[in-house]
Design a protein around this motif. Structure first.
Motif, PDB file in Angstrom:
ATOM      1  N   ALA A  11     -48.575  50.325  58.897  1.00  0.00           N
ATOM      2  CA  ALA A  11     -49.683  49.642  59.559  1.00  0.00           C
ATOM      3  C   ALA A  11     -49.321  48.198  59.880  1.00  0.00           C
ATOM      4  O   ALA A  11     -49.683  47.666  60.944  1.00  0.00           O
ATOM      5  CB  ALA A  11     -50.928  49.700  58.680  1.00  0.00           C
ATOM      6  N   PHE A  12     -48.574  47.573  58.970  1.00  0.00           N
ATOM      7  CA  PHE A  12     -48.204  46.167  59.180  1.00  0.00           C
ATOM      8  C   PHE A  12     -47.273  46.004  60.372  1.00  0.00           C
ATOM      9  O   PHE A  12     -47.440  45.082  61.189  1.00  0.00           O
ATOM     10  CB  PHE A  12     -47.554  45.617  57.912  1.00  0.00           C
ATOM     11  N   THR A  50     -58.114  43.556  64.990  1.00  0.00           N
ATOM     12  CA  THR A  50     -59.406  44.172  65.293  1.00  0.00           C
ATOM     13  C   THR A  50     -59.250  45.349  66.240  1.00  0.00           C
ATOM     14  O   THR A  50     -59.907  46.385  66.098  1.00  0.00           O
ATOM     15  CB  THR A  50     -60.352  43.124  65.924  1.00  0.00           C
ATOM     16  N   THR A  51     -58.324  45.208  67.182  1.00  0.00           N
ATOM     17  CA  THR A  51     -58.132  46.246  68.185  1.00  0.00           C
ATOM     18  C   THR A  51     -57.630  47.551  67.571  1.00  0.00           C
ATOM     19  O   THR A  51     -57.994  48.648  67.997  1.00  0.00           O
ATOM     20  CB  THR A  51     -57.122  45.774  69.255  1.00  0.00           C
ATOM     21  N   ILE A  52     -56.791  47.419  66.523  1.00  0.00           N
ATOM     22  CA  ILE A  52     -56.216  48.610  65.895  1.00  0.00           C
ATOM     23  C   ILE A  52     -57.304  49.532  65.384  1.00  0.00           C
ATOM     24  O   ILE A  52     -57.206  50.769  65.482  1.00  0.00           O
ATOM     25  CB  ILE A  52     -55.264  48.192  64.758  1.00  0.00           C
ATOM     26  N   PHE A  53     -58.348  48.950  64.834  1.00  0.00           N
ATOM     27  CA  PHE A  53     -59.388  49.750  64.195  1.00  0.00           C
ATOM     28  C   PHE A  53     -60.494  50.182  65.151  1.00  0.00           C
ATOM     29  O   PHE A  53     -61.500  50.728  64.729  1.00  0.00           O
ATOM     30  CB  PHE A  53     -59.987  48.966  63.011  1.00  0.00           C
ATOM     31  N   VAL A  80     -45.672  52.823  51.836  1.00  0.00           N
ATOM     32  CA  VAL A  80     -45.204  53.230  53.159  1.00  0.00           C
ATOM     33  C   VAL A  80     -46.314  53.073  54.200  1.00  0.00           C
ATOM     34  O   VAL A  80     -46.081  52.594  55.315  1.00  0.00           O
ATOM     35  CB  VAL A  80     -44.686  54.683  53.102  1.00  0.00           C
ATOM     36  N   SER A  81     -47.531  53.468  53.843  1.00  0.00           N
ATOM     37  CA  SER A  81     -48.661  53.371  54.767  1.00  0.00           C
ATOM     38  C   SER A  81     -48.953  51.919  55.114  1.00  0.00           C
ATOM     39  O   SER A  81     -49.199  51.573  56.278  1.00  0.00           O
ATOM     40  CB  SER A  81     -49.903  54.023  54.150  1.00  0.00           C
ATOM     41  N   ILE A  82     -48.920  51.057  54.099  1.00  0.00           N
ATOM     42  CA  ILE A  82     -49.153  49.624  54.350  1.00  0.00           C
ATOM     43  C   ILE A  82     -48.064  49.054  55.249  1.00  0.00           C
ATOM     44  O   ILE A  82     -48.344  48.298  56.191  1.00  0.00           O
ATOM     45  CB  ILE A  82     -49.220  48.866  53.009  1.00  0.00           C
TER      46      ILE A  82
END
Length: 307
Positions: A94-95, A116-119, A89-91
């Motif tokens: 995030a996807f 990159t922006t997400i992190f 579910v987490s993957i």
């Protein structure tokens, strides 16, 4: 229309899960059924991801659907399996957020920049993903842990119930096959147990007298027995060994050896009276034969002395 179709598919998937769960409870969960349910969870996660992606992505109000999947997984799998579902579910969450940010740019190079922006901690998507993943794993751990404990309790209860049934069968078997009659009454005087020897000696069937007041049952043909039982209930009197007479179904007088005891329960006083009795007809007959033999022996000795 597409969103409506997604919800219809999700409803069908949930209905199938309920049917499979009911079938697995009635019949033991087989390997094939477990695989089918696992594939259904994967399909359900895909549908939920599609719904969230179509209804605002990171701002979608339907991200709680993932929590329902995790809780449902806890009903089937143990704690480890629930954590695996939470990871999927987490993957997936995030996807779809990354996919939404990448699609918003319209440029293939933007996909890399979006990842990159997400992190970057100053981007709101990072906090959304981080918070949701924490919630997913927390729900998975709590629901999986509770489901694990519940299964353990169910196994313990099943083992205890089996042991209790075995003990009850053994106890009932012993009491049923006693040569002595055995009956018990509760604290109000109602018959609660009646073994086979009691049926044979007293001439009553267990089904006919169980649950009836002892005075009503025994007063006509065996008033002494009824009197001792009622005396035990009202006055808490025990009678270790007495001899009484009853009238059997053929109208014949039958001597009984009777012993009554009080059944007590710790902290709750008297539970009832237990009565153990036996038919003394044969013993009385042998006793009479012994007395006659003694008399004949005495007459023989007297005759020898006279001679």
């Amino acid at each position: 229309q597409f969103i409506r179709l997604q919800f219809v598919l999700y409803s069908i998937c949930t209905l199938l899960f309920g049917l499979l769960l009911a079938a697995s409870k009635r019949h033991r969960l087989t390997g094939l059924t477990a695989v089918v349910i696992g594939l259904q969870f994967v399909f359900e996660i895909v549908i939920e991801s599609s719904i969230i992606f179509s209804t605002g992505n990171v701002n979608s109000p339907f991200s709680a659907l993932f929590i329902l999947t995790i809780v449902a997984a806890a009903l089937i799998y143990r704690l480890l399996g629930t954590l695996v579902v939470a990871s999927l579910v987490s993957i997936a969450y995030a996807f779809i957020i990354w996919l939404g940010l990448a699609g918003a740019g319209g440029d293939p190079e933007f996909s890399v920049r979006a990842l990159t922006t997400i992190f970057l901690t100053h981007h709101s998507a990072f906090y959304s993903i981080f918070l949701h993943i924490l919630i997913f794993y927390l729900v998975a751990f709590i629901s999986g842990y509770l489901a694990e404990r519940l299964k353990q309790r169910d196994r313990q209860l099943a083992d205890t119930s089996m042991a209790l049934k075995k003990a009850k069968l053994e106890t009932d078997d012993i009491l049923k096959h006693l040569n002595s009659g055995l009956l018990t009454i509760d604290s109000r005087g109602f018959i609660i147990y009646f073994n086979r020897a009691a049926e044979r000696i007293l001439g009553y069937g267990e089904e006919d007298v169980k649950g009836m007041y002892c005075g009503d049952v025994f007063a006509e043909r065996m008033p002494q027995l009824a009197g001792f039982l009622i005396d035990g209930v009202k006055n808490r009197m025990e009678h270790p060994r007495v001899e009484i007479d009853i009238i059997n179904n053929n109208g014949q007088k039958v001597p009984l050896g009777l012993s009554t005891s009080i059944l007590t329960e710790e902290g709750r006083g008297m539970r009832g009276i237990i009565a153990i009795f036996s038919d003394l007809t044969e013993a009385k007959r042998l006793e009479a034969k012994v007395r006659i033999a003694d008399r004949l022996a005495a007459v023989g000795e007297l005759s020898a002395s006279i001679a």
